[in-house]
Design a protein around this motif. Structure first.
Motif, PDB file in Angstrom:
ATOM      1  N   UNK A  17       0.805  -1.223   0.000  1.00 33.70           N
ATOM      2  CA  UNK A  17       0.000   0.000   0.000  1.00 33.70           C
ATOM      3  C   UNK A  17       0.837   1.273   0.000  1.00 33.70           C
ATOM      4  N   UNK A  18       2.119   1.167   0.222  1.00 32.56           N
ATOM      5  CA  UNK A  18       2.954   2.375   0.242  1.00 32.56           C
ATOM      6  C   UNK A  18       4.389   2.031  -0.129  1.00 32.56           C
ATOM      7  N   UNK A  19       4.996   2.871  -0.954  1.00 26.80           N
ATOM      8  CA  UNK A  19       6.407   2.750  -1.299  1.00 26.80           C
ATOM      9  C   UNK A  19       7.037   4.113  -1.027  1.00 26.80           C
ATOM     10  N   UNK A  20       7.859   4.187   0.008  1.00 25.28           N
ATOM     11  CA  UNK A  20       8.385   5.480   0.433  1.00 25.28           C
ATOM     12  C   UNK A  20       9.878   5.391   0.719  1.00 25.28           C
ATOM     13  N   UNK A  21      10.544   6.542   0.718  1.00 29.25           N
ATOM     14  CA  UNK A  21      11.950   6.568   1.102  1.00 29.25           C
ATOM     15  C   UNK A  21      12.067   6.792   2.607  1.00 29.25           C
ATOM     16  N   UNK A  22      13.289   6.766   3.112  1.00 28.53           N
ATOM     17  CA  UNK A  22      13.484   6.838   4.560  1.00 28.53           C
ATOM     18  C   UNK A  22      13.045   8.170   5.153  1.00 28.53           C
ATOM     19  N   UNK A  23      13.148   9.244   4.379  1.00 27.84           N
ATOM     20  CA  UNK A  23      12.780  10.555   4.913  1.00 27.84           C
ATOM     21  C   UNK A  23      11.274  10.671   5.115  1.00 27.84           C
ATOM     22  N   UNK A  61       3.728  12.180  17.471  1.00 27.50           N
ATOM     23  CA  UNK A  61       3.620  13.587  17.836  1.00 27.50           C
ATOM     24  C   UNK A  61       2.930  14.334  16.706  1.00 27.50           C
ATOM     25  N   UNK A  62       1.725  14.786  16.958  1.00 29.33           N
ATOM     26  CA  UNK A  62       0.917  15.436  15.916  1.00 29.33           C
ATOM     27  C   UNK A  62       1.501  16.768  15.451  1.00 29.33           C
ATOM     28  N   UNK A  63       2.496  17.306  16.192  1.00 24.44           N
ATOM     29  CA  UNK A  63       3.091  18.586  15.815  1.00 24.44           C
ATOM     30  C   UNK A  63       4.270  18.451  14.855  1.00 24.44           C
ATOM     31  N   UNK A  64       4.614  17.212  14.468  1.00 22.34           N
ATOM     32  CA  UNK A  64       5.708  17.005  13.518  1.00 22.34           C
ATOM     33  C   UNK A  64       5.270  17.474  12.133  1.00 22.34           C
ATOM     34  N   UNK A  65       6.046  18.383  11.541  1.00 21.82           N
ATOM     35  CA  UNK A  65       5.696  18.909  10.218  1.00 21.82           C
ATOM     36  C   UNK A  65       6.765  18.615   9.172  1.00 21.82           C
ATOM     37  N   UNK A  66       7.940  18.158   9.627  1.00 26.63           N
ATOM     38  CA  UNK A  66       9.030  17.893   8.682  1.00 26.63           C
ATOM     39  C   UNK A  66       9.960  16.850   9.273  1.00 26.63           C
ATOM     40  N   UNK A  67      10.724  16.224   8.393  1.00 23.56           N
ATOM     41  CA  UNK A  67      11.723  15.236   8.817  1.00 23.56           C
ATOM     42  C   UNK A  67      13.004  15.481   8.051  1.00 23.56           C
ATOM     43  N   UNK A  68      14.117  15.287   8.728  1.00 24.32           N
ATOM     44  CA  UNK A  68      15.433  15.467   8.109  1.00 24.32           C
ATOM     45  C   UNK A  68      16.281  14.246   8.415  1.00 24.32           C
ATOM     46  N   UNK A  69      16.903  13.697   7.383  1.00 23.70           N
ATOM     47  CA  UNK A  69      17.845  12.594   7.551  1.00 23.70           C
ATOM     48  C   UNK A  69      19.255  13.158   7.452  1.00 23.70           C
ATOM     49  N   UNK A 102      11.951  16.046   4.128  1.00 29.34           N
ATOM     50  CA  UNK A 102      10.572  15.956   3.644  1.00 29.34           C
ATOM     51  C   UNK A 102       9.699  16.774   4.598  1.00 29.34           C
ATOM     52  N   UNK A 103       8.597  17.281   4.083  1.00 32.81           N
ATOM     53  CA  UNK A 103       7.716  18.081   4.942  1.00 32.81           C
ATOM     54  C   UNK A 103       6.289  17.993   4.426  1.00 32.81           C
ATOM     55  N   UNK A 104       5.355  18.471   5.245  1.00 37.05           N
ATOM     56  CA  UNK A 104       3.936  18.447   4.892  1.00 37.05           C
ATOM     57  C   UNK A 104       3.561  19.791   4.286  1.00 37.05           C
ATOM     58  N   UNK A 105       3.097  19.742   3.040  1.00 36.52           N
ATOM     59  CA  UNK A 105       2.737  20.966   2.310  1.00 36.52           C
ATOM     60  C   UNK A 105       1.229  21.005   2.095  1.00 36.52           C
ATOM     61  N   UNK A 131       2.681  15.185   1.352  1.00 39.41           N
ATOM     62  CA  UNK A 131       4.076  15.130   1.796  1.00 39.41           C
ATOM     63  C   UNK A 131       4.980  15.342   0.586  1.00 39.41           C
ATOM     64  N   UNK A 132       5.930  16.250   0.728  1.00 39.35           N
ATOM     65  CA  UNK A 132       6.875  16.549  -0.337  1.00 39.35           C
ATOM     66  C   UNK A 132       8.253  16.012   0.027  1.00 39.35           C
ATOM     67  N   UNK A 133       8.797  15.214  -0.855  1.00 40.29           N
ATOM     68  CA  UNK A 133      10.164  14.714  -0.700  1.00 40.29           C
ATOM     69  C   UNK A 133      11.077  15.706  -1.415  1.00 40.29           C
ATOM     70  N   UNK A 134      11.809  16.498  -0.643  1.00 38.21           N
ATOM     71  CA  UNK A 134      12.558  17.613  -1.217  1.00 38.21           C
ATOM     72  C   UNK A 134      13.768  17.194  -2.041  1.00 38.21           C
TER      73      UNK A 134
END
Length: 450
Positions: free
Chosen positions: A174-180, A191-199, A207-210, A229-232
């Motif tokens: 159902x999903x194919x995603x990268x680590x970020x 944590x519902x306040x997470x808006x971005x992730x950095x590896x 990646x972040x929520x746009x 979600x945008x994978x930058x």
């Protein structure tokens, strides 16, 4: 007669004594001159070495003004990448993840995590409100399966589903995603306040929520959630404001992807140790820093890895014995002086500090794009950035510098609303959580009560 002889003897002895004294004086003078010349030559070489270090420090400089320019450039590139395909060095890939985990998911889910030469299978049992059970098994991928041919025109998800069915497994992908993206999902679940992730590991990405409406290149039906979600792919970011050195340019030219991944090549774990090696090699060649002969091991690319650099940077012993051991064991350079070892630590600090401060500037760019770089009247929002990767987790001087720099860039008031949160193994668990949040069959899955 006896007196004459005695006097003559005394006179002759006096001449001999004078001659001997003069001879000793000449030898001493020559020896002193040699010592002075050697000392001057040595001091000259050390001075040249210090010039190289000073030049490195200047070119790696990241004053706050420059960091703000980098952050602004990152924000501009984000807008350009969202506007059109190929509009920016930042690919700003649409992940099609528009439904992040909420904590209400239930069922049994698996995540297949492929990293390097290892393949890991995670089994995650979800019950309302959290993870009831989690386990994994990791195996090495046989060399004969590491290479092969494939038709890049095929849908990877569809092909994986077929392969699972051929093995008699009743599973749906159902999903194919990268680590970020996985780290972002895992962070949001807890944590519902997470808006971005950095590896920040061997490589780097964000990646972040746009808001879906803020993606001009999106032409499909807007997702019900209103988010995407945008994978930058921010490792490919580059700007004239980045403080690049001759070592960075040479490393890039000699890499497998010249001209690409410039940001990654100056902030990630794959390259930091190599930059230090190149600086030391120049010091050995131009300033005989390690003696008249350039150590052979110092000429080997990537022999000095970032974990070695981290260990030396964190050396708190009075005689820097960790630095000495690394040089003996890895570079086969024994008998380094304490003075030399201190210089090595300083080089590690310069390279790591530049990387950490630029990573902080990149995060500020994301916060600016989201409008979370300032405190607005009447708002009490909390912004959480999920971070994962060995560089961030284990290189403490790097991670501390990153966090302190971001606080410095934001100012005290705004910094209080921004939280950097380590998401340990967020990518694998996050993939399982995304499988749960995107499953069409969520209501029909049996919950394992064991």
């Amino acid at each position: 007669m006896a007196f004459f002889v005695t006097k003559n003897f005394i006179v002759r002895m006096g001449k001999v004594a004078v001659r001997v004294a003069l001879g000793v004086a000449v030898v001493a003078a020559v020896a002193a001159a040699v010592v002075v010349r050697r000392r001057m030559r040595k001091d000259g070489k050390y001075g040249k070495a210090m010039e190289i270090v000073k030049e490195l420090e200047e070119k790696c400089g990241t004053p706050i003004g420059k960091l703000r320019q980098v952050a602004d450039a990152m924000t501009v590139e984000m807008h350009a990448g969202l506007a059109s395909e190929g509009g920016s060095k930042l690919k700003m890939l649409i992940s099609y993840v528009d439904n992040l985990p909420t904590g209400n998911e239930e069922g049994l889910f698996y995540a297949l995590d492929l990293g390097g030469t290892n393949f890991r299978v995670l089994r995650v049992q979800l019950k309302h409100g959290g993870i009831a059970n989690q386990e994994f098994e990791e195996v090495s991928i046989p060399p004969n399966l590491m290479t092969g041919t494939s038709d890049v025109g095929q849908d990877v998800v569809a092909e994986l589903t077929k392969a699972l069915k051929r093995q008699g497994l009743d599973m749906v992908v159902t999903a194919l995603v990268n680590d970020t993206v996985g780290t972002l999902a895992g962070g949001r679940y807890f944590n519902k306040d997470v808006v971005a992730a950095v590896i920040l590991g061997t490589g780097t990405n964000a990646a972040y929520v746009e808001r879906a409406q803020a993606i001009p290149k999106w032409h499909g039906v807007l997702p019900k959630s209103g988010e995407m979600v945008i994978n930058m792919e921010w490792g490919n970011f580059r700007s004239s404001h980045l403080p690049l050195t001759e070592y960075d340019h040479a490393l890039d030219v000699e890499s497998l992807n010249p001209g690409e991944q410039i940001f990654e090549k100056i902030i990630s774990g794959m390259y930091l140790g190599e930059i230090v090696r190149r600086v030391l090699l120049r010091m050995a060649e131009e300033a005989a820093f390690f003696g008249e002969i350039v150590p052979e091991k110092l000429k080997v690319p990537f022999i000095l890895r970032t974990p070695h650099m981290s260990a030396m940077h964190h050396d708190t012993s009075s005689d820097l014995k960790v630095v000495a051991k690394n040089f003996t064991d890895i570079l086969e350079i024994p008998n380094t002086s304490l003075k030399m070892r201190k210089v090595v630590v300083e080089i590690c600090n310069i390279v790591a500090t530049r990387g950490a401060r630029l990573a902080a500037a990149g995060i500020l760019g994301i916060l600016k794009k989201l409008g979370r770089d300032a405190v607005r009247d009447g708002e009490n929002q909390k912004t959480v950035i999920a971070l994962d990767g060995g560089l961030y987790e284990h290189y403490i001087e790097y991670s501390k510098c990153l966090e302190n720099t971001l606080d410095e860039l934001l100012g005290d008031e705004v910094a209080k609303s921004i939280v950097m949160e380590h998401a340990n193994d967020g990518s694998g668990v996050g993939a399982a959580l995304l499988a749960a949040s995107h499953s069409q069959y969520l209501n029909y899955l049996e919950v394992d009560e064991s």
